[in-house]
Design a protein around this motif. Structure first.
Motif, short mmCIF file in Angstrom:
data_model
loop_
_atom_site.label_atom_id
_atom_site.label_comp_id
_atom_site.label_asym_id
_atom_site.label_seq_id
_atom_site.Cartn_x
_atom_site.Cartn_y
_atom_site.Cartn_z
N UNK A 122 0.84 -1.20 0.00
CA UNK A 122 0.00 0.00 0.00
C UNK A 122 0.88 1.26 0.00
N UNK A 123 1.93 1.20 0.84
CA UNK A 123 2.85 2.33 0.93
C UNK A 123 3.52 2.64 -0.40
N UNK A 124 3.88 1.50 -1.09
CA UNK A 124 4.55 1.66 -2.37
C UNK A 124 3.68 2.43 -3.36
N UNK A 125 2.39 2.04 -3.38
CA UNK A 125 1.45 2.72 -4.27
C UNK A 125 1.36 4.19 -3.95
N UNK A 126 1.34 4.47 -2.68
CA UNK A 126 1.24 5.86 -2.23
C UNK A 126 2.49 6.64 -2.64
N UNK A 127 3.67 5.98 -2.47
CA UNK A 127 4.92 6.64 -2.87
C UNK A 127 4.94 6.98 -4.35
N UNK A 128 4.48 5.94 -5.10
CA UNK A 128 4.49 6.14 -6.54
C UNK A 128 3.60 7.32 -6.93
N UNK A 129 2.47 7.39 -6.23
CA UNK A 129 1.56 8.49 -6.52
C UNK A 129 2.20 9.84 -6.20
N UNK A 130 2.95 9.85 -5.08
CA UNK A 130 3.60 11.11 -4.69
C UNK A 130 4.67 11.51 -5.70
N UNK A 131 5.39 10.50 -6.21
CA UNK A 131 6.40 10.80 -7.22
C UNK A 131 5.74 11.41 -8.45
N UNK A 132 4.63 10.77 -8.83
CA UNK A 132 3.86 11.23 -9.98
C UNK A 132 3.39 12.67 -9.76
N UNK A 133 2.86 12.89 -8.56
CA UNK A 133 2.34 14.21 -8.24
C UNK A 133 3.45 15.26 -8.26
N UNK A 134 4.61 14.88 -7.71
CA UNK A 134 5.74 15.81 -7.71
C UNK A 134 6.18 16.17 -9.12
N UNK A 135 6.16 15.13 -9.97
CA UNK A 135 6.60 15.40 -11.34
C UNK A 135 5.63 16.34 -12.05
N UNK A 136 4.33 16.11 -11.83
CA UNK A 136 3.32 17.00 -12.42
C UNK A 136 3.55 18.42 -11.96
N UNK A 137 3.82 18.52 -10.65
CA UNK A 137 4.03 19.81 -10.04
C UNK A 137 5.24 20.50 -10.66
N UNK A 138 6.28 19.72 -10.85
CA UNK A 138 7.51 20.24 -11.43
C UNK A 138 7.27 20.74 -12.86
#
Ligand code: C2E
Ligand code: CA
Ligand code: CA
Ligand code: CA
Length: 281
Positions: free
Chosen positions: A2-18
């Motif tokens: 579950x954590x992994x999925x959440x991390x991946x989402x955060x990476x994705x979100x950070x990239x969008x933000x960037x």
């Protein structure tokens, strides 16, 4: 897991933000580019076939981005179109191109181009005072209207045919010529020839690439050249990259060509110097 999925989402979100920040950053810098004098006019020769003489030039914009260096239109024109900044950019290029060619014609008529063509965006064509803007650029720089060609792609023309045709007729009444750019890539190329008052037809590079060794494509290009000539248009083949393509187009009766094989777009000073040397020898 579950954590992994959440991390991946955060990476994705950070990239969008960037990406968003990058875009906003580029947008802000592009917004100032005109006032800061960061736009550059490059010119590419349009050459006579078979005489090889430079008859005209196409004005192509570049952006000297202080952070990323010299930028090609592909990296900033789409953003400029989305944000409407393209109108200001096109107005600058129009003015700069008219000024440059007029100065060149006055100082060195033997080496100067007979005409300059400038690209117009859809947003610009829809501007109420486009004709006034073009008239002003001509009056302010002293360039003869016959020396100015305005290039419009089929996608730009597609917008509202009746309005477009009326607007283009106004421009032609000034003495300015109209070119259909990237001809053959739209959905109704023949329709434009019927409904839009045009003077120049520019055959898109995609019809020149792969011309050698493709009999069917050769027939097609040859027919387009004949069609253009029959209608009394100037036909320019774009994207000539080698001598074989040029030889074929010569046989087809093509009178004008543009492409890396005949001259790359370059800064005005560089092209001017080269022309002076060529003519001196
Ligand atoms: P375009 O109007 O079709 O311009 C021709 C493009 O083809 C130019 O790319 C030119 O450098 C490139 N080209 C010329 N000969 C060759 C060749 O032999 N091979 C290949 N592969 N390419 C060749 P550039 O300067 O990157 O411009 C790309 C597009 O950006 C232009 O396509 C035009 O649609 C747009 N653009 C450029 N300057 C302006 C401008 O001032 N205003 C507006 N609205 N659009 C512009
Ligand atoms: Ca063009
Ligand atoms: Ca083109
Ligand atoms: Ca194009």
């Amino acid at each position: 897991a579950k954590d992994q999925g959440k991390n991946r989402f955060m990476i994705f979100e950070n990239r969008m933000h960037e990406q968003l920040l990058n875009r906003l950053d580029q947008e802000a810098r592009l917004r100032d580019a005109v006032h800061r004098g960061e736009l550059r006019l490059h010119l590419q020769p349009v050459v006579g076939v078979p005489d090889g003489r430079m008859h005209g030039v196409e004005a192509l914009v570049r952006w000297q981005d202080p952070e990323r260096g010299l930028q090609q239109p592909g990296t900033f024109i789409p953003l400029a179109e989305e944000t409407g900044m393209i109108v200001e950019i096109d107005r600058w290029i129009l003015r700069e191109a008219c000024h440059t060619v007029r100065q060149w014609q006055q100082h060195s008529p033997q080496t100067a181009p007979d005409w300059v063509s400038v690209n117009l965006s859809a947003a610009h064509l829809e501007l109420a005072d486009l004709t006034g803007q073009v008239a002003y650029a001509l009056a302010a720089t002293g360039l003869s209207p016959h020396c100015l060609v305005l290039e419009l792609t089929e996608t730009v023309l597609m917008r509202d045919l009746a309005v477009t045709a009326a607007r283009l007729q106004e421009l032609r009444d000034l003495g300015v010529r109209i070119a259909i750019d990237d001809f053959g890539t739209g959905y109704s190329s023949l329709g434009y020839l019927r409904d839009i008052p045009v003077d120049v037809l520019k055959i898109d590079r995609s019809f020149i690439t792969g011309l050698v060794g493709n009999g069917r494509q050769q027939e097609l290009v040859s027919a387009v050249i004949q069609l253009g000539h029959t209608l009394g248009l100037r036909v320019v083949a774009e994207g000539i990259e080698d001598a074989d393509q040029l030889a074929l187009l010569t046989v087809m009766g093509c009178k004008f060509a543009q492409g890396y094989h005949l001259g790359r777009p370059e800064a005005v000073g560089a092209l001017y110097e080269r022309r002076q040397k060529e003519t001196a020898t």
